[in-house]
Design a protein around this motif. Structure first.
Motif, mmCIF file in Angstrom:
data_model
loop_
_atom_site.group_PDB
_atom_site.id
_atom_site.type_symbol
_atom_site.label_atom_id
_atom_site.label_comp_id
_atom_site.label_asym_id
_atom_site.label_seq_id
_atom_site.Cartn_x
_atom_site.Cartn_y
_atom_site.Cartn_z
ATOM 1 N N THR A 1 0.514 1.377 6.054
ATOM 2 C CA THR A 1 1.262 2.628 6.022
ATOM 3 C C THR A 1 1.916 2.852 7.385
ATOM 4 O O THR A 1 1.565 2.218 8.381
ATOM 5 C CB THR A 1 0.340 3.821 5.715
ATOM 6 N N SER B 1 8.123 5.624 10.207
ATOM 7 C CA SER B 1 8.732 5.783 8.882
ATOM 8 C C SER B 1 10.248 5.631 8.959
ATOM 9 O O SER B 1 10.874 4.978 8.114
ATOM 10 C CB SER B 1 8.386 7.151 8.291
ATOM 11 N N ALA C 1 8.667 -0.501 0.310
ATOM 12 C CA ALA C 1 7.505 0.352 0.061
ATOM 13 C C ALA C 1 6.793 -0.131 -1.197
ATOM 14 O O ALA C 1 7.430 -0.595 -2.142
ATOM 15 C CB ALA C 1 7.936 1.800 -0.093
ATOM 16 N N GLU D 1 3.332 0.684 -4.022
ATOM 17 C CA GLU D 1 2.542 1.788 -4.561
ATOM 18 C C GLU D 1 1.237 1.945 -3.798
ATOM 19 O O GLU D 1 0.569 0.965 -3.459
ATOM 20 C CB GLU D 1 2.237 1.550 -6.047
ATOM 21 N N ALA D 2 0.887 3.177 -3.513
ATOM 22 C CA ALA D 2 -0.376 3.454 -2.830
ATOM 23 C C ALA D 2 -1.523 3.395 -3.828
ATOM 24 O O ALA D 2 -1.424 3.917 -4.940
ATOM 25 C CB ALA D 2 -0.324 4.829 -2.168
ATOM 26 N N GLU D 3 -2.614 2.761 -3.433
ATOM 27 C CA GLU D 3 -3.761 2.626 -4.333
ATOM 28 C C GLU D 3 -4.460 3.957 -4.565
ATOM 29 O O GLU D 3 -4.993 4.202 -5.641
ATOM 30 C CB GLU D 3 -4.746 1.606 -3.766
ATOM 31 N N GLU E 1 -0.387 8.187 1.132
ATOM 32 C CA GLU E 1 0.771 7.617 1.820
ATOM 33 C C GLU E 1 1.051 6.202 1.320
ATOM 34 O O GLU E 1 0.146 5.371 1.227
ATOM 35 C CB GLU E 1 0.517 7.601 3.334
ATOM 36 N N ARG E 2 2.316 5.924 1.022
ATOM 37 C CA ARG E 2 2.673 4.614 0.489
ATOM 38 C C ARG E 2 2.731 3.581 1.609
ATOM 39 O O ARG E 2 3.335 3.824 2.651
ATOM 40 C CB ARG E 2 4.030 4.682 -0.208
ATOM 41 N N TRP F 1 3.880 -0.040 3.388
ATOM 42 C CA TRP F 1 5.078 -0.879 3.463
ATOM 43 C C TRP F 1 4.636 -2.325 3.586
ATOM 44 O O TRP F 1 3.573 -2.620 4.128
ATOM 45 C CB TRP F 1 5.921 -0.505 4.678
#
Length: 203
Positions: free
Chosen positions: A39, A55, A69, A71-73, A77-78, A80
Motif C-alpha cells: 500500500t 499515492s 492498483a 484489490e485489498a484483501e 487501503e488498496r 499497488w
C-alpha cells in the motif's frame, strides 16, 4: 504474495523515462518489484515520504502502465503492484532523452547507480547485525574482464538465464529460509580503456 509469470519489459517511451527520473518514483517502483504488492502507507515507511505523496506518485507511474492498483484483501487501503517483474530502460531516439549531460535518460541512469551504491553501503553498515550464514553468503566483488562486444552480450545473456529462476516476484518454489536478496550487475567498457591502450602504443 501472489507469484506471477515472468514479464520483463523494455521502457523506451520518453514520457515514462521522464516519470521515472523522479527519485521517489524510482524508489517506489523498485520497492514494489522487490517486495511485491504494497500500500502507499507501507511504501511511505520505506521510502521516507508520506502516504499521500506516495499515492500521488504511484498514480503517476500507473498512467504509464508501470504499476497498477490491486484489490485489498481486507477491504481497506488498496495495494499497488508493478506491472512487470523486470524492467530494462532502452535507448530512445528522442534527442532530449539521450545519454548526454542533464538528459532524463542520463538522470535516470545516474539515479539507479546512486541508489544501488546507497543500498550496498546500508548492507555493509548492517553486516554485523546479520545472521552468520547470511554474512558468509554475501558478495561484494568485481572483475576486470577482457571481452569483445559480442562476448559481453553473450555473457550478459547467460547470466540472465542463470539468475532468472530466482527472481522474487516469480519464484513460487523458494525453500524454507529463502529471503529477499539484492543482486546488481553492471558491465561496460572501462572509461579509461582507450586512453590506457593508447598509452602503450609506439609513435
Amino acid at each position: 504474495m501472489a507469484f506471477r509469470p515472468p514479464e520483463r519489459r523494455t521502457v523506451t517511451d520518453p514520457r515514462a523515462l521522464r516519470a521515472l527520473a523522479h527519485p521517489l518514483r524510482l524508489a517506489l517502483l523498485d520497492h514494489l518489484m522487490t517486495f511485491g504488492p504494497r500500500t502507499a502507507s507501507e511504501c511511505a515507511e520505506i521510502v521516507g515520504s508520506t502516504p499521500s505523496n506516495c499515492s500521488y506518485h504511484l498514480r503517476a507511474l500507473a498512467r504509464f502502465g508501470l504499476v497498477e492498483a490491486v484489490e485489498a484483501e481486507d477491504g481497506r487501503e488498496r495495494p499497488w503492484q508493478s506491472t512487470a517483474t523486470g524492467l530494462t530502460f532502452g535507448r530512445t531516439e528522442d534527442p532530449g532523452f539521450r545519454l548526454g549531460e542533464d538528459t532524463a535518460e542520463r538522470l535516470l541512469a545516474d539515479r539507479q547507480i546512486d541508489d544501488e551504491a546507497a543500498l550496498a553501503h546500508r548492507a555493509v553498515a548492517q553486516r554485523d547485525d546479520q545472521p552468520e550464514e547470511w554474512r558468509d553468503a554475501s558478495l561484494l566483488t568485481g572483475y576486470a574482464l577482457r571481452l569483445t562486444p559480442a562476448e559481453l552480450k553473450d555473457l550478459a545473456a547467460k547470466l540472465d538465464t542463470l539468475i532468472r529462476p530466482y527472481i522474487g516476484l516469480t519464484r513460487a518454489d523458494a525453500p524454507e529460509g529463502a529471503d529477499v536478496v539484492a543482486l546488481h550487475l553492471s558491465a561496460f567498457r572501462h572509461p579509461d580503456a582507450q586512453r590506457a591502450s593508447g598509452a602503450g602504443e609506439s609513435s
